[in-house]
Design a protein around this motif. Sequence first.
Motif, PDB file in Angstrom:
ATOM      1  N   MET A   1       0.831  -1.213   0.000  1.00  0.00           N
ATOM      2  CA  MET A   1       0.000   0.000   0.000  1.00  0.00           C
ATOM      3  C   MET A   1       0.863   1.259   0.000  1.00  0.00           C
ATOM      4  O   MET A   1       0.583   2.219  -0.704  1.00  0.00           O
ATOM      5  N   THR A   2       1.928   1.274   0.803  1.00  0.00           N
ATOM      6  CA  THR A   2       2.748   2.481   0.890  1.00  0.00           C
ATOM      7  C   THR A   2       3.455   2.781  -0.435  1.00  0.00           C
ATOM      8  O   THR A   2       3.664   3.936  -0.773  1.00  0.00           O
ATOM      9  N   ASN A   3       3.827   1.744  -1.184  1.00  0.00           N
ATOM     10  CA  ASN A   3       4.448   1.975  -2.494  1.00  0.00           C
ATOM     11  C   ASN A   3       3.475   2.632  -3.458  1.00  0.00           C
ATOM     12  O   ASN A   3       3.852   3.481  -4.272  1.00  0.00           O
ATOM     13  N   SER A   4       2.204   2.263  -3.378  1.00  0.00           N
ATOM     14  CA  SER A   4       1.206   2.885  -4.246  1.00  0.00           C
ATOM     15  C   SER A   4       0.952   4.334  -3.853  1.00  0.00           C
ATOM     16  O   SER A   4       0.623   5.167  -4.703  1.00  0.00           O
ATOM     17  N   VAL A   5       1.130   4.671  -2.556  1.00  0.00           N
ATOM     18  CA  VAL A   5       1.012   6.060  -2.115  1.00  0.00           C
ATOM     19  C   VAL A   5       2.110   6.902  -2.758  1.00  0.00           C
ATOM     20  O   VAL A   5       1.862   8.004  -3.259  1.00  0.00           O
ATOM     21  N   VAL A   6       3.334   6.388  -2.763  1.00  0.00           N
ATOM     22  CA  VAL A   6       4.442   7.091  -3.406  1.00  0.00           C
ATOM     23  C   VAL A   6       4.133   7.317  -4.875  1.00  0.00           C
ATOM     24  O   VAL A   6       4.325   8.423  -5.411  1.00  0.00           O
ATOM     25  N   LYS A   7       3.665   6.301  -5.550  1.00  0.00           N
ATOM     26  CA  LYS A   7       3.340   6.409  -6.981  1.00  0.00           C
ATOM     27  C   LYS A   7       2.263   7.462  -7.213  1.00  0.00           C
ATOM     28  O   LYS A   7       2.365   8.282  -8.139  1.00  0.00           O
ATOM     29  N   ILE A 322       0.277   2.024  14.346  1.00  0.00           N
ATOM     30  CA  ILE A 322       1.602   2.644  14.436  1.00  0.00           C
ATOM     31  C   ILE A 322       2.560   2.029  13.424  1.00  0.00           C
ATOM     32  O   ILE A 322       3.373   2.730  12.805  1.00  0.00           O
ATOM     33  N   ALA A 323       2.467   0.711  13.213  1.00  0.00           N
ATOM     34  CA  ALA A 323       3.365   0.051  12.263  1.00  0.00           C
ATOM     35  C   ALA A 323       3.169   0.590  10.857  1.00  0.00           C
ATOM     36  O   ALA A 323       4.148   0.838  10.130  1.00  0.00           O
ATOM     37  N   THR A 324       1.933   0.807  10.465  1.00  0.00           N
ATOM     38  CA  THR A 324       1.657   1.349   9.137  1.00  0.00           C
ATOM     39  C   THR A 324       2.150   2.785   9.029  1.00  0.00           C
ATOM     40  O   THR A 324       2.686   3.195   7.992  1.00  0.00           O
ATOM     41  N   ARG A 325       1.981   3.523  10.100  1.00  0.00           N
ATOM     42  CA  ARG A 325       2.500   4.904  10.118  1.00  0.00           C
ATOM     43  C   ARG A 325       4.001   4.924   9.906  1.00  0.00           C
ATOM     44  O   ARG A 325       4.529   5.683   9.090  1.00  0.00           O
ATOM     45  N   ASN A 326       4.711   4.078  10.620  1.00  0.00           N
ATOM     46  CA  ASN A 326       6.172   4.038  10.496  1.00  0.00           C
ATOM     47  C   ASN A 326       6.600   3.573   9.105  1.00  0.00           C
ATOM     48  O   ASN A 326       7.576   4.089   8.539  1.00  0.00           O
ATOM     49  N   GLU A 327       5.875   2.619   8.561  1.00  0.00           N
ATOM     50  CA  GLU A 327       6.185   2.122   7.218  1.00  0.00           C
ATOM     51  C   GLU A 327       5.963   3.211   6.168  1.00  0.00           C
ATOM     52  O   GLU A 327       6.768   3.374   5.246  1.00  0.00           O
ATOM     53  N   LEU A 328       4.876   3.962   6.315  1.00  0.00           N
ATOM     54  CA  LEU A 328       4.594   5.036   5.364  1.00  0.00           C
ATOM     55  C   LEU A 328       5.670   6.108   5.419  1.00  0.00           C
ATOM     56  O   LEU A 328       6.159   6.584   4.385  1.00  0.00           O
ATOM     57  N   LEU A 329       6.070   6.500   6.613  1.00  0.00           N
ATOM     58  CA  LEU A 329       7.116   7.512   6.762  1.00  0.00           C
ATOM     59  C   LEU A 329       8.429   7.043   6.135  1.00  0.00           C
ATOM     60  O   LEU A 329       9.097   7.796   5.424  1.00  0.00           O
ATOM     61  N   LYS A 330       8.803   5.802   6.386  1.00  0.00           N
ATOM     62  CA  LYS A 330      10.077   5.301   5.867  1.00  0.00           C
ATOM     63  C   LYS A 330      10.046   5.143   4.352  1.00  0.00           C
ATOM     64  O   LYS A 330      10.972   5.578   3.651  1.00  0.00           O
ATOM     65  N   SER A 331       9.001   4.527   3.825  1.00  0.00           N
ATOM     66  CA  SER A 331       8.963   4.253   2.387  1.00  0.00           C
ATOM     67  C   SER A 331       8.905   5.531   1.562  1.00  0.00           C
ATOM     68  O   SER A 331       9.563   5.641   0.523  1.00  0.00           O
ATOM     69  N   THR A 332       8.142   6.509   2.007  1.00  0.00           N
ATOM     70  CA  THR A 332       8.052   7.758   1.249  1.00  0.00           C
ATOM     71  C   THR A 332       9.363   8.529   1.294  1.00  0.00           C
ATOM     72  O   THR A 332       9.879   8.963   0.256  1.00  0.00           O
ATOM     73  N   ASN A 333       9.931   8.686   2.461  1.00  0.00           N
ATOM     74  CA  ASN A 333      11.181   9.441   2.574  1.00  0.00           C
ATOM     75  C   ASN A 333      12.341   8.726   1.891  1.00  0.00           C
ATOM     76  O   ASN A 333      13.210   9.366   1.296  1.00  0.00           O
ATOM     77  N   ASP A 334      12.353   7.400   1.929  1.00  0.00           N
ATOM     78  CA  ASP A 334      13.382   6.645   1.212  1.00  0.00           C
ATOM     79  C   ASP A 334      13.288   6.872  -0.291  1.00  0.00           C
ATOM     80  O   ASP A 334      14.303   6.823  -1.004  1.00  0.00           O
TER      81      ASP A 334
END
Length: 382
Positions: A1-7, A322-334
């Motif tokens: 899901m977080t990768n699709s947010v970046v896209k 919280i896990a999804t929040r942390n994943e979203l922050l990391k994947s987008t900033n990376d």
Amino acid sequence: MTNSVVKFIRELFKTDGFIPLHAPTFQGNENSYVTETINSTFVSSVGEYVDEFERKLEQFTHAEKAVATVNGTSALHTSLYLAGVSRGDMVITQALTFVATCNVITLMGAEPIFVDVSPVSLGMCPQALDEYLLTSARLTETGCVHLASGERIKAVVPMHTFGHPVDLHALQDVCNKWNLVLIEDAAESLGSFYQGKHTGTIGEFGALSFNGNKIITTGGGGAVLCKHKEAGVRAKHLTTQAKVPHPYEFYHDEAAFNYRMPNINAALGCAQLEQLSGFLANKRSLAAHYQDYFDNTPFKFVKEPGYAKSNYWLNAVICPDIATRNELLKSTNDEGVMTRPVWQLMHRLPMFADADRGELSYSEYLEAHLVNLPSSPVAHFS
């Protein structure tokens, strides 16, 4: 899901490069006005653009008086000073805010008290404020007194989080009931309206910010919005070293501040104000795209309250855990897409750890679940 947010965000901003959280946009007369100021040599506090910037702010916000300052922090400091906050007083604000709100209270020699925020606005909750006062304060002939310390509680400072207006009339009712001065931290909310009135104009004072990451910028800068013209005249006097006007003599009639906005900054601000309506339209369009995208996901997009029209300064989503929040922050900033969590709550910072506070459950929930998304008004998001 977080990768699709970046896209999705990359498609919105139409770039494969770095996407900042909120960058300034210079597409108008900025270069012309600033160059004119440089050529005039009046780059400091004396110049026509300061007066023009204040007039334009008054026209847009319908404040009785706007006084331009060097930054938003100085605008809030001036507001507290004018409201009569003094050493030993206490000031109620929200734990979920930028640190400048509380730094200014401390600068006054006062102490902050923290109450919870509303799920509707993400700003100070009127019910939480009233409940705190009912259990921790009493109203006397001389004002509102903190039960545990015996100190005076003088003012209430809500902050319009991410540009979403708090329920000002409900807060004003509580302040009137407890004999407290309402001062709006409107640093993030230029262009936001509460029941048709601009934020910063319902309390006795409002403080705006024009930092580089705000909806318009003067580089650094702020403004005091005053409910009464007489207070605005005094604010102007105080922020200009309390100098009594004279063709050549230097006479100052009280201790005051050097908080004047330089003319070169005001020139930039005048050019930015000319584009404000377009910035607001673009930001609302961007927010609508975010809302449509996140509506069918586990994320909850933060929408403006039903009683208000927000500038959507910073868009935000509330993550399911919280896990999804942390994943979203990391994947987008990376991936070069800048996102960020909300500020650490003020009572978690060492200088405010001992401050009195009410129950803060929703503030703590947002601290653990909220993520801000790129929000620059760079183009029309069609």
